[in-house]
Design a protein around this motif. Structure first.
Motif, short mmCIF file in Angstrom:
data_model
loop_
_atom_site.label_atom_id
_atom_site.label_comp_id
_atom_site.label_asym_id
_atom_site.label_seq_id
_atom_site.Cartn_x
_atom_site.Cartn_y
_atom_site.Cartn_z
N ALA A 75 0.81 -1.22 0.00
CA ALA A 75 0.00 0.00 0.00
C ALA A 75 0.84 1.26 0.00
N ALA A 76 1.96 1.25 0.70
CA ALA A 76 2.81 2.44 0.81
C ALA A 76 3.42 2.86 -0.52
N GLU A 77 3.37 1.98 -1.53
CA GLU A 77 3.97 2.27 -2.84
C GLU A 77 2.93 2.52 -3.92
N ARG A 78 1.67 2.34 -3.61
CA ARG A 78 0.64 2.33 -4.64
C ARG A 78 -0.22 3.59 -4.62
N ALA A 79 -0.03 4.39 -5.64
CA ALA A 79 -0.77 5.65 -5.73
C ALA A 79 -2.26 5.42 -5.83
N PHE A 80 -2.69 4.27 -6.36
CA PHE A 80 -4.13 4.02 -6.48
C PHE A 80 -4.78 3.76 -5.12
N TYR A 139 5.71 3.08 7.88
CA TYR A 139 6.03 3.57 6.54
C TYR A 139 6.03 5.09 6.43
N GLY A 140 5.11 5.76 7.10
CA GLY A 140 5.03 7.21 7.03
C GLY A 140 3.62 7.68 6.78
N THR A 141 3.47 9.01 6.58
CA THR A 141 2.14 9.56 6.35
C THR A 141 1.71 9.30 4.91
N VAL A 142 0.41 9.27 4.73
CA VAL A 142 -0.14 9.04 3.39
C VAL A 142 0.32 10.13 2.43
N ALA A 143 0.32 11.38 2.89
CA ALA A 143 0.74 12.49 2.01
C ALA A 143 2.19 12.32 1.57
N GLU A 144 3.09 11.98 2.50
CA GLU A 144 4.50 11.79 2.16
C GLU A 144 4.69 10.61 1.20
#
Length: 188
Positions: free
Chosen positions: A140-145, A162-167
């Protein structure tokens, strides 16, 4: 033991000694076969009708190019829903699979075309890594969709570890991801 959100309520989890607090969950939806919007709307409706699940948000719809799919695969429609639930992660996963099955999901081709994909992305801060359940969702952390529609709902949300969704969305980029403001998923 975790305290019940309402200690006066006796439910099945309480009787078995497995109490589940209310947790925020994020679920990604996708479809690239058949009536794509019908399938996405059906998934939203089915999740909304699930006992112990309260939808808190439904993202805009995005059209995206398939990733790692067989040649000739058609574009996906994707969305994200946020919800609160007292269901266990495994029970929520079973519900997701039942919804996929109701829409004719076939799992015979890796990354193959599908009538409906219902993926658990996060369930509270739950971590799992076994054959049937992986949380947070490992890609999920790599998938823009996933990230783009989730960012529309909660840009400050985090994927644990992994970090924030925006980042993460900034890193992933928006290549092949188009917001479809002409398509809307309804919540009753």
């Amino acid at each position: 033991m975790t305290e019940s959100p309402n200690p006066a309520v006796i439910d099945t989890d309480t009787l078995t000694g497995e109490m589940h607090p209310i947790r925020r969950a994020v679920i990604a939806l996708g479809s690239n076969l058949g009536e794509r919007m019908y399938s996405l709307q059906g998934a939203v409706d089915a999740l909304e009708d699930t006992p112990e699940v309260w939808l808190t948000g439904v993202s805009p719809v995005y059209e995206t190019e398939p990733i790692g799919a067989p040649a000739g695969s058609k574009p996906f429609l994707n969305a994200v829903v946020t919800l609160d639930t007292t269901l266990s992660a495994r029970t929520l996963l079973e519900r997701a699979h039942a919804v996929e099955d109701a829409y004719g999901r076939e799992r015979d081709v890796l990354n193959g075309p599908r009538t409906l994909d219902v993926d658990l992305i996060v369930v509270g801060d739950r971590h799992a890594d076994d054959d049937s359940l992986r949380l947070p969702h490992p890609r999920a952390a790599e998938r823009a969709f996933v990230l783009a529609p989730w960012n529309d709902l909660e840009s400050d949300a985090e994927i644990p570890g992994y970090g924030t969704v925006a980042e993460l969305l900034e890193k992933a980029g928006l290549d092949g991801v188009v917001r479809r403001d002409d398509l809307t998923l309804e919540v009753s």
